[in-house]
Design an enzyme around this catalytic site. Structure first.
Site, short mmCIF file in Angstrom:
data_model
loop_
_atom_site.label_atom_id
_atom_site.label_comp_id
_atom_site.label_asym_id
_atom_site.label_seq_id
_atom_site.Cartn_x
_atom_site.Cartn_y
_atom_site.Cartn_z
N ASP A 1 39.84 -62.34 2.08
CA ASP A 1 39.71 -62.01 3.51
C ASP A 1 38.86 -63.03 4.26
OD1 ASP A 1 37.31 -61.38 2.35
OD2 ASP A 1 37.27 -59.28 3.02
N ASP B 1 34.20 -63.76 7.32
CA ASP B 1 34.75 -62.74 6.42
C ASP B 1 35.34 -61.67 7.34
OD1 ASP B 1 34.80 -60.22 5.27
OD2 ASP B 1 33.05 -60.54 4.03
N LYS C 1 21.33 -59.60 0.14
CA LYS C 1 20.73 -58.97 1.32
C LYS C 1 19.20 -59.00 1.27
CE LYS C 1 24.70 -56.09 2.37
NZ LYS C 1 25.63 -56.37 1.32
P1 GTP Z 1 35.59 -52.64 2.35
O1 GTP Z 1 36.19 -51.45 1.66
O2 GTP Z 1 35.75 -52.57 3.84
O3 GTP Z 1 34.20 -52.95 1.91
O4 GTP Z 1 36.49 -53.93 1.97
P2 GTP Z 1 36.86 -54.50 0.51
O5 GTP Z 1 37.26 -53.37 -0.35
O6 GTP Z 1 37.86 -55.58 0.71
O7 GTP Z 1 35.50 -55.06 -0.03
P3 GTP Z 1 34.81 -56.48 0.17
O8 GTP Z 1 35.16 -57.02 1.52
O9 GTP Z 1 33.41 -56.37 -0.20
O10 GTP Z 1 35.53 -57.34 -0.97
C1 GTP Z 1 35.49 -58.75 -1.00
C2 GTP Z 1 36.79 -59.25 -1.60
O11 GTP Z 1 36.92 -58.79 -2.94
C3 GTP Z 1 38.00 -58.76 -0.85
O12 GTP Z 1 38.93 -59.83 -0.82
C4 GTP Z 1 38.52 -57.61 -1.70
O13 GTP Z 1 39.93 -57.48 -1.63
C5 GTP Z 1 38.10 -58.02 -3.10
N1 GTP Z 1 37.76 -56.90 -3.98
C6 GTP Z 1 36.73 -56.02 -3.82
N2 GTP Z 1 36.70 -55.15 -4.86
C7 GTP Z 1 37.74 -55.50 -5.68
C8 GTP Z 1 38.24 -54.96 -6.93
O14 GTP Z 1 37.74 -54.00 -7.49
N3 GTP Z 1 39.32 -55.60 -7.46
C9 GTP Z 1 39.91 -56.66 -6.87
N4 GTP Z 1 40.98 -57.21 -7.46
N5 GTP Z 1 39.48 -57.18 -5.70
C10 GTP Z 1 38.41 -56.61 -5.12
#
Ligand code: GTP
Length: 322
Positions: free
Chosen positions: A104, A213, A155
């Site tokens: 993202d 992000d 953080k």
């Molecule tokens: P929020 O639910 O809004 O916090 O978004 P998110 O679930 O995308 O979490 P975050 O933005 O912290 O994640 C950063 C990146 O890691 C994003 O591109 C997510 O798609 C990816 N990501 C987070 N958790 C996982 C996971 O458990 N597995 C995989 N494959 N990707 C993950």
């Protein structure tokens, strides 16, 4: 080289949009967000592993139809394994130095330059760093003069700030890093894996330009603005409205009646905007109708929602599903 793109998050902060569409496929300037992530990869990447577990069919369908200059493997975790666990789960597709990218991110990173730096440094990993004024909401990283990482602090409190560079969510790793990540466990690469690798030689390389992000409403809007300002190459043609103010992205077949005030917002395809509407700092999902005289500010309307006439929504309140 290979690349693992982390695309398995639930995107909770972009709900209700992410109830219908996985975050990597949400459009920034009318192009799915993930395309901007893939566009930074250098030519030497010949396989991309998409680490997924949420709304996988939509991702599969998208990648079946869309051609890329590399092989795309969709690797679905049995359950969300976190950023580190997802990378470990991709091990069978990795036999070389590899990139890991959050799915993202909108950035002007030069990943080819990063790969050159990584080879020269001889470390087990290189993390792209971005300079910010206030690192307290991010993962702060402190390096020495050669770029070798000394400290990670997620953080940090204001009194703990020792650097203004943060983890920009893109890494180059040697396959041996996979050996320190346990199998089948939920692991955070940022919080657990990287700090344990400091003695082995982890490097940070700052880059200039833009970085965002796109995982929250304000950041999603900022990402759209950045693309409109900096990187029109990927963006599909956008409609423009005379009444528009600031950064406005309007998708295909949007109908606006009367003279709406549309400001700093993203309006996706097939939206109908009735007379007397004001939309400011919002994302409006495809197929929605915004009823006459509605005033929306700082809100996310999902896909195919009917916002009744006269609705007033501000400060992050989202319309109830219908
Ligand atoms: P929020 O639910 O809004 O916090 O978004 P998110 O679930 O995308 O979490 P975050 O933005 O912290 O994640 C950063 C990146 O890691 C994003 O591109 C997510 O798609 C990816 N990501 C987070 N958790 C996982 C996971 O458990 N597995 C995989 N494959 N990707 C993950």
């Amino acid at each position: 080289m290979q690349a693992v793109v982390l695309s398995g998050g639930f995107g909770t902060r972009l709900r209700p949009l992410t109830y219908k569409v996985p975050k990597p496929l949400l459009p920034i300037a009318n192009v799915p967000m993930i395309e901007y992530v893939l566009a930074v990869l250098p030519d030497e990447v010949d396989r991309v592993v998409l680490a997924t577990n949420y709304m996988v069919e939509q991702l599969e369908e998208y990648f079946e139809k869309k051609e890329h200059p590399f092989e795309v493997v969709i690797n679905t975790e049995p359950e969300p394994l976190g950023t580190g666990g997802a990378v470990k789960f991709a091990q069978k597709y990795i036999d070389d130095t590899f990139f890991v990218l959050n799915g993202d991110l909108i950035s002007s990173l030069d990943a080819g330059k990063m790969a050159q730096f990584h080879r020269k440094s001889g470390g087990v990993g290189t993390i792209a760093l971005y300079e910010v004024e206030d690192p307290t909401p991010f993962g702060m990283i402190t390096t020495d003069d050669d770029g070798r990482i000394q400290e990670f602090k997620e953080k940090p409190k204001p009194e703990e700030v020792t650097s203004n560079t943060i983890n920009a969510g893109t890494y180059i790793l040697e396959p041996e890093v996979l050996d320190v990540i346990p199998d089948g466990q939920k692991i955070s690469i940022e919080r657990e894996t990287f700090p344990s690798l400091v003695p082995k030689g982890l490097y940070g390389l700052p880059f200039q330009g833009y970085w965002c992000d796109a995982g929250t409403l304000p950041k999603f809007l900022e990402a759209n603005g950045l693309i409109l300002e900096n990187d029109k190459a990927l963006a599909a043609p956008l409609q423009s409205y005379v009444e528009s103010i600031g950064h406005l992205c309007v998708g295909k077949n949007v109908q606006a009646k009367g003279d709406p005030v549309l400001k700093d917002s993203v309006i996706l395809d097939e939206v109908v905007i009735e007379d007397g509407v004001s939309i400011d700092n919002c994302i409006i999902g495809s197929g929605s109708t915004i009823g006459q005289g509605s005033i929306l500010s700082g809100t996310i309307v999902g896909y195919d929602q009917d916002v009744p006439p006269g609705t007033k929504l501000t400060d992050g309140k989202i319309p109830p599903e219908n």
